[in-house]
Write a protein that holds these residues in place. Structure first.
Motif, PDB file in Angstrom:
ATOM      1  N   ASN A 147      37.008 -19.963 -26.169  1.00  0.00           N
ATOM      2  CA  ASN A 147      38.066 -20.977 -26.048  1.00  0.00           C
ATOM      3  C   ASN A 147      37.516 -22.381 -25.851  1.00  0.00           C
ATOM      4  N   CYS A 148      36.470 -22.706 -26.590  1.00  0.00           N
ATOM      5  CA  CYS A 148      35.894 -24.042 -26.503  1.00  0.00           C
ATOM      6  C   CYS A 148      36.818 -25.080 -27.142  1.00  0.00           C
ATOM      7  N   THR A 149      36.658 -26.315 -26.687  1.00  0.00           N
ATOM      8  CA  THR A 149      37.431 -27.440 -27.196  1.00  0.00           C
ATOM      9  C   THR A 149      36.501 -28.469 -27.810  1.00  0.00           C
ATOM     10  N   LEU A 150      36.902 -29.038 -28.946  1.00  0.00           N
ATOM     11  CA  LEU A 150      36.108 -30.048 -29.628  1.00  0.00           C
ATOM     12  C   LEU A 150      36.794 -31.408 -29.532  1.00  0.00           C
ATOM     13  N   THR A 151      35.992 -32.454 -29.361  1.00  0.00           N
ATOM     14  CA  THR A 151      36.491 -33.827 -29.422  1.00  0.00           C
ATOM     15  C   THR A 151      36.148 -34.407 -30.781  1.00  0.00           C
ATOM     16  N   LEU A 152      37.168 -34.826 -31.518  1.00  0.00           N
ATOM     17  CA  LEU A 152      36.997 -35.461 -32.817  1.00  0.00           C
ATOM     18  C   LEU A 152      37.410 -36.921 -32.711  1.00  0.00           C
ATOM     19  N   ALA A 153      36.712 -37.775 -33.428  1.00  0.00           N
ATOM     20  CA  ALA A 153      37.028 -39.195 -33.328  1.00  0.00           C
ATOM     21  C   ALA A 153      36.868 -39.880 -34.676  1.00  0.00           C
ATOM     22  N   SER A 154      37.724 -40.872 -34.900  1.00  0.00           N
ATOM     23  CA  SER A 154      37.589 -41.792 -36.026  1.00  0.00           C
ATOM     24  C   SER A 154      37.710 -43.204 -35.465  1.00  0.00           C
ATOM     25  N   LYS A 155      37.665 -44.196 -36.327  1.00  0.00           N
ATOM     26  CA  LYS A 155      37.735 -45.581 -35.874  1.00  0.00           C
ATOM     27  C   LYS A 155      39.036 -45.871 -35.129  1.00  0.00           C
ATOM     28  N   ASP A 156      40.130 -45.146 -35.492  1.00  0.00           N
ATOM     29  CA  ASP A 156      41.437 -45.478 -34.947  1.00  0.00           C
ATOM     30  C   ASP A 156      41.986 -44.469 -33.948  1.00  0.00           C
ATOM     31  N   LYS A 157      41.359 -43.293 -33.811  1.00  0.00           N
ATOM     32  CA  LYS A 157      41.931 -42.297 -32.906  1.00  0.00           C
ATOM     33  C   LYS A 157      40.882 -41.313 -32.430  1.00  0.00           C
ATOM     34  N   THR A 158      41.204 -40.670 -31.294  1.00  0.00           N
ATOM     35  CA  THR A 158      40.401 -39.572 -30.752  1.00  0.00           C
ATOM     36  C   THR A 158      41.343 -38.413 -30.466  1.00  0.00           C
ATOM     37  N   ARG A 159      40.930 -37.207 -30.803  1.00  0.00           N
ATOM     38  CA  ARG A 159      41.792 -36.053 -30.554  1.00  0.00           C
ATOM     39  C   ARG A 159      40.967 -34.853 -30.095  1.00  0.00           C
ATOM     40  N   GLN A 160      41.638 -33.986 -29.329  1.00  0.00           N
ATOM     41  CA  GLN A 160      41.044 -32.749 -28.846  1.00  0.00           C
ATOM     42  C   GLN A 160      41.646 -31.593 -29.641  1.00  0.00           C
ATOM     43  N   VAL A 161      40.793 -30.703 -30.134  1.00  0.00           N
ATOM     44  CA  VAL A 161      41.274 -29.534 -30.874  1.00  0.00           C
ATOM     45  C   VAL A 161      40.580 -28.285 -30.341  1.00  0.00           C
ATOM     46  N   LYS A 162      41.263 -27.160 -30.429  1.00  0.00           N
ATOM     47  CA  LYS A 162      40.661 -25.889 -30.070  1.00  0.00           C
ATOM     48  C   LYS A 162      39.699 -25.455 -31.176  1.00  0.00           C
ATOM     49  N   PHE A 163      38.542 -24.957 -30.764  1.00  0.00           N
ATOM     50  CA  PHE A 163      37.593 -24.419 -31.744  1.00  0.00           C
ATOM     51  C   PHE A 163      37.955 -22.951 -31.959  1.00  0.00           C
ATOM     52  N   ASP A 164      38.932 -22.726 -32.823  1.00  0.00           N
ATOM     53  CA  ASP A 164      39.419 -21.364 -33.063  1.00  0.00           C
ATOM     54  C   ASP A 164      39.485 -21.091 -34.560  1.00  0.00           C
ATOM     55  N   HIS A 165      40.218 -20.056 -34.950  1.00  0.00           N
ATOM     56  CA  HIS A 165      40.286 -19.652 -36.346  1.00  0.00           C
ATOM     57  C   HIS A 165      40.893 -20.731 -37.242  1.00  0.00           C
ATOM     58  N   LEU A 176      38.455 -31.598 -40.175  1.00  0.00           N
ATOM     59  CA  LEU A 176      38.119 -33.007 -39.992  1.00  0.00           C
ATOM     60  C   LEU A 176      38.557 -33.831 -41.185  1.00  0.00           C
ATOM     61  N   GLU A 177      39.091 -35.004 -40.895  1.00  0.00           N
ATOM     62  CA  GLU A 177      39.421 -35.963 -41.934  1.00  0.00           C
ATOM     63  C   GLU A 177      38.129 -36.653 -42.389  1.00  0.00           C
ATOM     64  N   PRO A 178      38.126 -37.235 -43.591  1.00  0.00           N
ATOM     65  CA  PRO A 178      36.885 -37.808 -44.126  1.00  0.00           C
ATOM     66  C   PRO A 178      36.219 -38.843 -43.217  1.00  0.00           C
ATOM     67  N   ASN A 179      37.018 -39.582 -42.446  1.00  0.00           N
ATOM     68  CA  ASN A 179      36.442 -40.631 -41.593  1.00  0.00           C
ATOM     69  C   ASN A 179      36.231 -40.176 -40.152  1.00  0.00           C
ATOM     70  N   GLU A 180      36.387 -38.882 -39.881  1.00  0.00           N
ATOM     71  CA  GLU A 180      36.220 -38.355 -38.535  1.00  0.00           C
ATOM     72  C   GLU A 180      34.833 -37.765 -38.322  1.00  0.00           C
ATOM     73  N   ILE A 181      34.420 -37.734 -37.052  1.00  0.00           N
ATOM     74  CA  ILE A 181      33.181 -37.073 -36.675  1.00  0.00           C
ATOM     75  C   ILE A 181      33.453 -36.163 -35.478  1.00  0.00           C
ATOM     76  N   LEU A 182      32.554 -35.229 -35.266  1.00  0.00           N
ATOM     77  CA  LEU A 182      32.568 -34.404 -34.062  1.00  0.00           C
ATOM     78  C   LEU A 182      31.781 -35.130 -32.983  1.00  0.00           C
ATOM     79  N   VAL A 183      32.422 -35.378 -31.832  1.00  0.00           N
ATOM     80  CA  VAL A 183      31.766 -36.101 -30.734  1.00  0.00           C
ATOM     81  C   VAL A 183      31.111 -35.131 -29.754  1.00  0.00           C
TER      82      VAL A 183
END
Length: 219
Positions: A147-165, A176-183
């Motif tokens: 049940n790990c959680t990932l932080t994703l970020a782009s220039k305009d937003k940051t979001r938390q998502v579950k690392f699941d199926h 991930l969107e093209p301009n997003e990275i995994l933080v």
């Protein structure tokens, strides 16, 4: 040491290689070059370029960005930046006193014994393993079951998502969107009534591709 604190750019006729030193700069680069590949240990992209003759005109090395390079121990668990290497994560895990809270981490260290070699674990990163999305990953099933959680970020937003199926949408494809990275990734502690077991079956014990991987989290 001075050079480590400065952004770098190497540019040739076929490739531009950036090394930012801040998260804002990294996100700006990914906004400008959404097709850019982030590279830390180069154990995946290097193989693709050498043997599959893949071309990547823009590459970004993010391992000098503090948010991607640090490990924090919180009340919830361990938060590890995407550029953190496997051996760095293992060192932090080994420093934790064993308790009911560390069941997942004990299984991570057990799995790392059979994961590549020490030299690869010195440069290979957690984020690289997650974003490559290999179906034979040894560690991703553990992260997903835990049940790990990932932080994703782009220039305009940051979001938390579950690392699941739902994180992988196809073969080596993610949400991930093209301009997003995994933080970073948050690996949670376990509760007193919870158990965790990781499993790998391969043809040989050392340095082999798994036939089956599994992570089992239960109360």
């Amino acid at each position: 040491d001075l050079m480590h604190k400065q952004p770098l750019l190497f540019k040739g006729p076929q490739m531009a290689w950036f090394r930012p030193v801040s998260l804002a700069e990294l996100l700006r680069l990914k906004e400008t070059y959404p097709e850019a590949k982030l590279v830390v240990g180069n154990s995946e992209l290097g193989v693709e370029m050498k043997f599959k003759k893949m071309a990547y005109p823009v590459m970004i090395q993010p391992n000098r960005v503090p948010e991607l390079s640090r490990i924090n121990i919180t009340e919830e668990g361990i938060v590890a930046g995407a550029s953190v290497t496997w051996n760095s994560l293992e060192d932090v895990i080994m420093s934790l006193p064993k308790s009911h809270k560390t069941k997942v981490f004990e299984q991570i260290t057990q799995m790392l014994r059979w994961f590549a070699g020490k030299q690869i674990r010195n440069v290979g990163s957690i984020g690289g393993n997650i974003m490559t999305g290999s179906p034979i990953s040894d560690l991703n099933p553990i992260f997903m079951a835990a049940n790990c959680t990932l932080t994703l970020a782009s220039k305009d937003k940051t979001r938390q998502v579950k690392f699941d199926h739902g994180f992988y949408t196809g073969y080596r494809q993610t949400i991930l969107e093209p301009n997003e990275i995994l933080v970073d990734i948050t690996i949670p502690f376990t509760n007193p009534n919870e158990r965790f077991v990781a499993f790998k079956q391969a043809r040989r014990r050392d340095d082999d591709i798994a036939s089956v991987n599994g992570g089992f989290y239960y109360s």
